[in-house]
Design a protein around this motif. Sequence first.
Motif, PDB file in Angstrom:
ATOM      1  N   MET A  33       0.838  -1.190   0.000  1.00  0.00           N
ATOM      2  CA  MET A  33       0.000   0.000   0.000  1.00  0.00           C
ATOM      3  C   MET A  33       0.877   1.245   0.000  1.00  0.00           C
ATOM      4  N   GLY A  34       0.375   2.290  -0.629  1.00  0.00           N
ATOM      5  CA  GLY A  34       1.184   3.485  -0.694  1.00  0.00           C
ATOM      6  C   GLY A  34       0.360   4.753  -0.757  1.00  0.00           C
ATOM      7  N   TRP A  35       1.037   5.838  -0.444  1.00  0.00           N
ATOM      8  CA  TRP A  35       0.485   7.177  -0.615  1.00  0.00           C
ATOM      9  C   TRP A  35       1.409   7.950  -1.550  1.00  0.00           C
ATOM     10  N   HIS A  36       0.814   8.621  -2.504  1.00  0.00           N
ATOM     11  CA  HIS A  36       1.529   9.504  -3.415  1.00  0.00           C
ATOM     12  C   HIS A  36       0.832  10.854  -3.372  1.00  0.00           C
ATOM     13  N   ARG A  37       1.515  11.861  -3.870  1.00  0.00           N
ATOM     14  CA  ARG A  37       0.882  13.179  -3.934  1.00  0.00           C
ATOM     15  C   ARG A  37       1.249  13.877  -5.234  1.00  0.00           C
ATOM     16  N   LEU A  38       0.337  14.743  -5.620  1.00  0.00           N
ATOM     17  CA  LEU A  38       0.522  15.506  -6.848  1.00  0.00           C
ATOM     18  C   LEU A  38       0.167  16.956  -6.575  1.00  0.00           C
ATOM     19  N   ALA A  39       1.168  17.812  -6.758  1.00  0.00           N
ATOM     20  CA  ALA A  39       0.962  19.241  -6.563  1.00  0.00           C
ATOM     21  C   ALA A  39       0.960  19.928  -7.922  1.00  0.00           C
ATOM     22  N   PRO A  40       0.271  21.050  -8.039  1.00  0.00           N
ATOM     23  CA  PRO A  40       0.217  21.765  -9.325  1.00  0.00           C
ATOM     24  C   PRO A  40       1.613  22.092  -9.841  1.00  0.00           C
ATOM     25  N   GLY A  41       1.851  21.752 -11.094  1.00  0.00           N
ATOM     26  CA  GLY A  41       3.124  22.058 -11.711  1.00  0.00           C
ATOM     27  C   GLY A  41       4.256  21.144 -11.339  1.00  0.00           C
ATOM     28  N   LYS A  42       3.961  20.107 -10.572  1.00  0.00           N
ATOM     29  CA  LYS A  42       5.009  19.176 -10.144  1.00  0.00           C
ATOM     30  C   LYS A  42       4.677  17.764 -10.578  1.00  0.00           C
ATOM     31  N   GLN A  43       5.694  16.916 -10.558  1.00  0.00           N
ATOM     32  CA  GLN A  43       5.477  15.508 -10.863  1.00  0.00           C
ATOM     33  C   GLN A  43       4.920  14.793  -9.639  1.00  0.00           C
ATOM     34  N   ARG A  44       4.268  13.667  -9.909  1.00  0.00           N
ATOM     35  CA  ARG A  44       3.767  12.858  -8.805  1.00  0.00           C
ATOM     36  C   ARG A  44       4.930  12.408  -7.936  1.00  0.00           C
ATOM     37  N   GLU A  45       4.742  12.466  -6.654  1.00  0.00           N
ATOM     38  CA  GLU A  45       5.799  12.156  -5.698  1.00  0.00           C
ATOM     39  C   GLU A  45       5.362  11.039  -4.771  1.00  0.00           C
ATOM     40  N   LEU A  46       6.250  10.085  -4.582  1.00  0.00           N
ATOM     41  CA  LEU A  46       5.993   9.025  -3.617  1.00  0.00           C
ATOM     42  C   LEU A  46       6.115   9.595  -2.209  1.00  0.00           C
ATOM     43  N   VAL A  47       5.112   9.382  -1.399  1.00  0.00           N
ATOM     44  CA  VAL A  47       5.137   9.855  -0.023  1.00  0.00           C
ATOM     45  C   VAL A  47       5.567   8.748   0.930  1.00  0.00           C
ATOM     46  N   ALA A  48       4.879   7.614   0.842  1.00  0.00           N
ATOM     47  CA  ALA A  48       5.186   6.509   1.754  1.00  0.00           C
ATOM     48  C   ALA A  48       4.588   5.221   1.214  1.00  0.00           C
ATOM     49  N   THR A  49       5.222   4.123   1.560  1.00  0.00           N
ATOM     50  CA  THR A  49       4.696   2.801   1.239  1.00  0.00           C
ATOM     51  C   THR A  49       4.781   1.912   2.470  1.00  0.00           C
ATOM     52  N   ILE A  50       3.949   0.894   2.476  1.00  0.00           N
ATOM     53  CA  ILE A  50       4.005  -0.086   3.549  1.00  0.00           C
ATOM     54  C   ILE A  50       3.726  -1.459   2.965  1.00  0.00           C
ATOM     55  N   ASN A  60      12.008  11.280   0.938  1.00  0.00           N
ATOM     56  CA  ASN A  60      12.945  12.083   1.736  1.00  0.00           C
ATOM     57  C   ASN A  60      12.290  13.333   2.319  1.00  0.00           C
ATOM     58  N   SER A  61      11.357  13.900   1.593  1.00  0.00           N
ATOM     59  CA  SER A  61      10.771  15.161   2.035  1.00  0.00           C
ATOM     60  C   SER A  61       9.822  15.001   3.222  1.00  0.00           C
ATOM     61  N   VAL A  62       9.420  13.781   3.538  1.00  0.00           N
ATOM     62  CA  VAL A  62       8.459  13.586   4.633  1.00  0.00           C
ATOM     63  C   VAL A  62       9.020  12.744   5.770  1.00  0.00           C
ATOM     64  N   LYS A  63      10.221  12.252   5.616  1.00  0.00           N
ATOM     65  CA  LYS A  63      10.808  11.416   6.670  1.00  0.00           C
ATOM     66  C   LYS A  63      10.847  12.163   8.000  1.00  0.00           C
ATOM     67  N   GLY A  64      10.431  11.458   9.038  1.00  0.00           N
ATOM     68  CA  GLY A  64      10.433  12.051  10.369  1.00  0.00           C
ATOM     69  C   GLY A  64       9.190  12.859  10.685  1.00  0.00           C
ATOM     70  N   ARG A  65       8.347  13.110   9.678  1.00  0.00           N
ATOM     71  CA  ARG A  65       7.140  13.897   9.892  1.00  0.00           C
ATOM     72  C   ARG A  65       5.870  13.090   9.638  1.00  0.00           C
ATOM     73  N   PHE A  66       5.923  12.190   8.679  1.00  0.00           N
ATOM     74  CA  PHE A  66       4.756  11.389   8.295  1.00  0.00           C
ATOM     75  C   PHE A  66       4.951   9.946   8.741  1.00  0.00           C
ATOM     76  N   THR A  67       3.832   9.294   9.059  1.00  0.00           N
ATOM     77  CA  THR A  67       3.852   7.885   9.432  1.00  0.00           C
ATOM     78  C   THR A  67       2.734   7.146   8.723  1.00  0.00           C
TER      79      THR A  67
END
Length: 114
Positions: A33-50, A60-67
């Motif tokens: 399972m995973g979470w990805h995100r898409l912001a305007p003008g940016k490519q889809r980014e992997l947030v987290a997987t389990i 890398n951008s969410v390490k230590g902040r997201f679980t």
Amino acid sequence: QLQLAESGGGLVQAGGSLRLSCAASGSISSANMGWHRLAPGKQRELVATISPGGIANYGNSVKGRFTISRDNAKNTVYLQMNSLKPEDTAVYYCNAGFLLSTYWGQGTQVTVSS
């Protein structure tokens, strides 16, 4: 056909927290399972997987902040987001990866104000 429904998005101030949920219409016990995100003008980014066994990985951008976590009994995956930043603003999508197929939800908007 597995259906995924994200919820929990919204507007929050910088430094705040949100908890996203992804409810599946069927069993996810064998899925990555995973979470990805898409912001305007940016490519889809992997947030987290389990993994099915509960091993989590983070962008890398969410390490230590997201679980990321999962409850197979409830067919649900969660994303706890703390210390939110304006750059976390995006549509967040849940996905379920099985051996032969991948499913995506419709997404939930997260907006972080400065």
